[in-house]
Design a protein around this motif. Sequence first.
Motif, PDB file in Angstrom:
ATOM      1  N   ARG A  96       0.835  -1.202   0.000  1.00  0.00           N
ATOM      2  CA  ARG A  96       0.000   0.000   0.000  1.00  0.00           C
ATOM      3  C   ARG A  96       0.871   1.252   0.000  1.00  0.00           C
ATOM      4  O   ARG A  96       0.420   2.322  -0.380  1.00  0.00           O
ATOM      5  N   SER A  97       2.101   1.155   0.496  1.00  0.00           N
ATOM      6  CA  SER A  97       3.002   2.310   0.480  1.00  0.00           C
ATOM      7  C   SER A  97       4.427   1.786   0.317  1.00  0.00           C
ATOM      8  O   SER A  97       4.658   0.574   0.323  1.00  0.00           O
ATOM      9  N   LEU A  98       5.383   2.696   0.225  1.00  0.00           N
ATOM     10  CA  LEU A  98       6.771   2.273   0.012  1.00  0.00           C
ATOM     11  C   LEU A  98       7.303   1.463   1.197  1.00  0.00           C
ATOM     12  O   LEU A  98       8.229   0.669   1.054  1.00  0.00           O
ATOM     13  N   LYS A  99       6.682   1.659   2.382  1.00  0.00           N
ATOM     14  CA  LYS A  99       7.137   0.917   3.568  1.00  0.00           C
ATOM     15  C   LYS A  99       6.899  -0.582   3.412  1.00  0.00           C
ATOM     16  O   LYS A  99       7.566  -1.389   4.058  1.00  0.00           O
ATOM     17  N   ASP A 100       5.959  -0.964   2.554  1.00  0.00           N
ATOM     18  CA  ASP A 100       5.627  -2.385   2.393  1.00  0.00           C
ATOM     19  C   ASP A 100       6.552  -3.093   1.404  1.00  0.00           C
ATOM     20  O   ASP A 100       6.412  -4.294   1.172  1.00  0.00           O
ATOM     21  N   ILE A 101       7.480  -2.340   0.798  1.00  0.00           N
ATOM     22  CA  ILE A 101       8.380  -2.960  -0.183  1.00  0.00           C
ATOM     23  C   ILE A 101       9.469  -3.731   0.563  1.00  0.00           C
ATOM     24  O   ILE A 101      10.179  -3.159   1.386  1.00  0.00           O
ATOM     25  N   THR A 102       9.590  -5.008   0.284  1.00  0.00           N
ATOM     26  CA  THR A 102      10.622  -5.831   0.936  1.00  0.00           C
ATOM     27  C   THR A 102      11.848  -5.901   0.022  1.00  0.00           C
ATOM     28  O   THR A 102      11.741  -5.633  -1.174  1.00  0.00           O
ATOM     29  N   PRO A 103      13.022  -6.264   0.591  1.00  0.00           N
ATOM     30  CA  PRO A 103      14.255  -6.235  -0.213  1.00  0.00           C
ATOM     31  C   PRO A 103      14.208  -7.115  -1.466  1.00  0.00           C
ATOM     32  O   PRO A 103      14.932  -6.862  -2.429  1.00  0.00           O
ATOM     33  N   ASP A 104      13.375  -8.146  -1.485  1.00  0.00           N
ATOM     34  CA  ASP A 104      13.373  -9.030  -2.658  1.00  0.00           C
ATOM     35  C   ASP A 104      12.411  -8.560  -3.737  1.00  0.00           C
ATOM     36  O   ASP A 104      12.297  -9.201  -4.776  1.00  0.00           O
ATOM     37  N   MET A 105      11.679  -7.456  -3.507  1.00  0.00           N
ATOM     38  CA  MET A 105      10.760  -6.964  -4.543  1.00  0.00           C
ATOM     39  C   MET A 105      11.528  -6.068  -5.497  1.00  0.00           C
ATOM     40  O   MET A 105      12.147  -5.094  -5.087  1.00  0.00           O
ATOM     41  N   LYS A 106      11.457  -6.375  -6.789  1.00  0.00           N
ATOM     42  CA  LYS A 106      12.204  -5.575  -7.752  1.00  0.00           C
ATOM     43  C   LYS A 106      11.311  -4.479  -8.338  1.00  0.00           C
ATOM     44  O   LYS A 106      10.145  -4.687  -8.617  1.00  0.00           O
ATOM     45  N   ILE A 107      11.907  -3.309  -8.490  1.00  0.00           N
ATOM     46  CA  ILE A 107      11.196  -2.163  -9.047  1.00  0.00           C
ATOM     47  C   ILE A 107      11.850  -1.813 -10.374  1.00  0.00           C
ATOM     48  O   ILE A 107      13.049  -1.537 -10.426  1.00  0.00           O
ATOM     49  N   ALA A 108      11.070  -1.833 -11.445  1.00  0.00           N
ATOM     50  CA  ALA A 108      11.636  -1.519 -12.754  1.00  0.00           C
ATOM     51  C   ALA A 108      11.517  -0.032 -13.048  1.00  0.00           C
ATOM     52  O   ALA A 108      10.466   0.575 -12.833  1.00  0.00           O
ATOM     53  N   THR A 109      12.624   0.565 -13.497  1.00  0.00           N
ATOM     54  CA  THR A 109      12.618   1.918 -14.040  1.00  0.00           C
ATOM     55  C   THR A 109      13.400   1.840 -15.349  1.00  0.00           C
ATOM     56  O   THR A 109      14.121   0.867 -15.558  1.00  0.00           O
ATOM     57  N   PRO A 110      13.253   2.846 -16.229  1.00  0.00           N
ATOM     58  CA  PRO A 110      13.936   2.721 -17.521  1.00  0.00           C
ATOM     59  C   PRO A 110      15.451   2.623 -17.393  1.00  0.00           C
ATOM     60  O   PRO A 110      16.086   1.888 -18.129  1.00  0.00           O
ATOM     61  N   SER A 111      16.050   3.365 -16.459  1.00  0.00           N
ATOM     62  CA  SER A 111      17.497   3.267 -16.268  1.00  0.00           C
ATOM     63  C   SER A 111      17.866   3.998 -14.986  1.00  0.00           C
ATOM     64  O   SER A 111      17.087   4.813 -14.493  1.00  0.00           O
ATOM     65  N   PRO A 112      19.052   3.715 -14.424  1.00  0.00           N
ATOM     66  CA  PRO A 112      19.495   4.502 -13.283  1.00  0.00           C
ATOM     67  C   PRO A 112      19.635   5.958 -13.726  1.00  0.00           C
ATOM     68  O   PRO A 112      20.089   6.210 -14.834  1.00  0.00           O
TER      69      PRO A 112
END
Lengths: 263, 313
Positions: B120-136
Motif C-alpha cells: 500500500r506504500s513504500l514501507k511495504d516494499i521488501t528487499p526481494d521486490m524488484k522495481i523496474a525503471t527505464p534506467s538509473p
Amino acid sequence: MAEKEINDKRKSLATRLIFLVALFVAWEFLPQWTGSEKIIPTFSMAIEAFWVNLWKGDLFKHIVYSLQLIFTGILIGMLLAFILTALCMLSKRFNDVMDVIVSIMHPLPGIALLPVVMLLVGLGAKSIIIIIVHSILWPLIVNALAGFRAIPRIQLELGRNLGMRPFRLIWSVMIPNAFPYILSGLKIAWARSWRALVSAEMVFGASGLIGGLGWYIYKTRFFMDVSGMFAGLISVIIIGMIVDELVLKTLERKTVQKWGMSL
Amino acid sequence: MKKLLLLCVIAGMLLTTFSCSKRDRDSVVVAQQFGLGYAPLVVMQEQKLIEKYYPSAKVEWAQLGSGGAIREAMASGQVDVGSMGVPPYLIAWANDYDFRVISALCEMPLGMQTNRPEVRSLKDITPDMKIATPSPGSIQHILLSMASEKELGDPTALDRNVIAMAHPDGASALINHIEIAAHFTAPPYIFVELEAEGIHQVVDAEKDAFGEPFTFLVTTGTAAFRERNPELFDAVRKALKEAIDIMENNPESVADIVAPTMNLDKETYLKYCNWPGVHFVTNPRGMLKFLDFMNKAGYVNKMTQNEHDLIWE
C-alpha cells in the motif's frame, strides 16, 4: 643455450613493458591534445577514479559479487563438463548424442538465451550463473574431447599392454595427453564467463541485490560518469590479467611445460 | 624502425577518422524517440516545421534507442538537438557537457504501480521486490528517490531494488506478474497499467514525490550547434513551439501521423492526449528543484540557483 634463452626472455619482457608504457603515455596525452577528456578520460583520471571508487565507492562490492558468480559458474561448468566428457568416452552412443547437442548449443551466444532463462528461473543471480555455465560448458567439452581423441593410439595400447587398469589409464595416460587441450578450453572458458556476466548484466540490469561489474558500468554510463566507466573496465582487465597470468599460466608451467609437451 | 613508422601512420589515420566532425552550416541532426511525450517531435518531422522557418535547412532525424544514447550522441557531437527527461539532462549539465534546454516538451502524470495487493506504500516494499525503471538516473528513478526520502527518510533506500527495463518490457512484466513487483513509468504505459486488472498505484509522482507540477521532458541543444548557426537554432525553437501548440490545442489534427508511431488507434490516442495532467508546454518548471534534490542525494555534484544556466536565452 641457457644464456640465449634468458636473453630472449629479457627482450620479450622489455618489449611488453615498453609497449605498455607507450600505450599509457598515449592514453594520457591524446585526450588532452584533442580536447576530448569528457568522452575519453586520461589515463591518470581513469586510474584515480578506479582507486577512489575501489576503496570509497561500491566498486569493491561489485567486484566481489562478480567474482562469486563467475567462480560458482566455472565450478559448476567444469564439473558438468567432466561428467559429460567422461560419459562420452565411455559410451559411443552418448558421444553421438553429445556431438549433436554441442553443435546445437556451442554457436548459441549466452546472451541470446537470457530471455528464455529469465522466463524459466527469473531475473537474478541464478539466471546469470546459468548463462555463465552455458557459455563455458561447450568449449570445455569440445576441447576436452578433441584432446582425448588426439591421444596417439600407440600410447593407449602401450598402457593397456603394461596392464594398467582403466582408472590408471585415464589418470596417467589420457589426462596428461589431453591436458594442453583441456587447458586451452579453460582459457576460453575464463574469457567467456567474463563476457557472459558483464553483457548479461548490461542488457538486463542488476542481477541481484548488489549487482556485479556489468551493472556498475551500466550505472556509471547513465550518470555520465566516464571516469567511473573506465574504472569498471580497468577492474575487468586487471582481474582478467591476474587470473590469466597467475592462475592459468602457473597451471601451464606446472603441467604441460613441465611434462615437456609444449614450449 | 620502418614497422614502427607504419604503425604510427595507421594509428594517426584511425585517430583522424574518429575526430573529424566538421559539419555543414545548414544541417541539423535531431534525435527522435517514440512515446506520447515525444509527439511534438513527430509533428515537427512530418510537417517539416524546421524547414518552414529555415527553408534551406537540411534536417536529419536520428533514431536512437534510449535517452542515454541520445545524450551520448549529443556529447560526442553527432546529434545537435535531442529530448530527454529533466534529470538525465541535469546529469549531463552537471558533468560539464555544454548543452542547455531550448524548450520544455511536456508535463505528464508519472507514477509507480504494483501488482502486489499487500503493497500500500513504500514501507511495504521488501528487499526481494524488484522495481523496474527505464534506467538509473532516469526521471522515474529520481522521482522514486524523492518519494522514498519523503516516506522512508532516505533517498537511496530503494536503490538496491531498482532494475533497468525499457517501458514496454516493464509494463508487460508487471501486468503478467513476471519477476518485478513494481514499475515506475510514464504515459502511455502508465495508462495501460492503471487500466489492467490487479494493478494499483503506490506513488503518484506529483503528489507523493515532487509535491507540485513539473516538466517531464525537455528538448536540449548543444552549444556547438547554436554557435554554428544561430538562425537555424532559432528556427528549431520556433518549430518546437508550433508543434507543441498543435499537440496541446489540436491533437486531433495530427492524429493520423502521430497515433501510428505509438501503435495506437485514433480513439485511444485522443483519450491519452486529453488525460488529466497531460500537457504539452514550452515553459520548463521544477528544474532547480530536481537539481537541488539530486545534489543532496549525491547523484550529481554541481549546483546553480539561476535557471538561466540551464536554459538557452
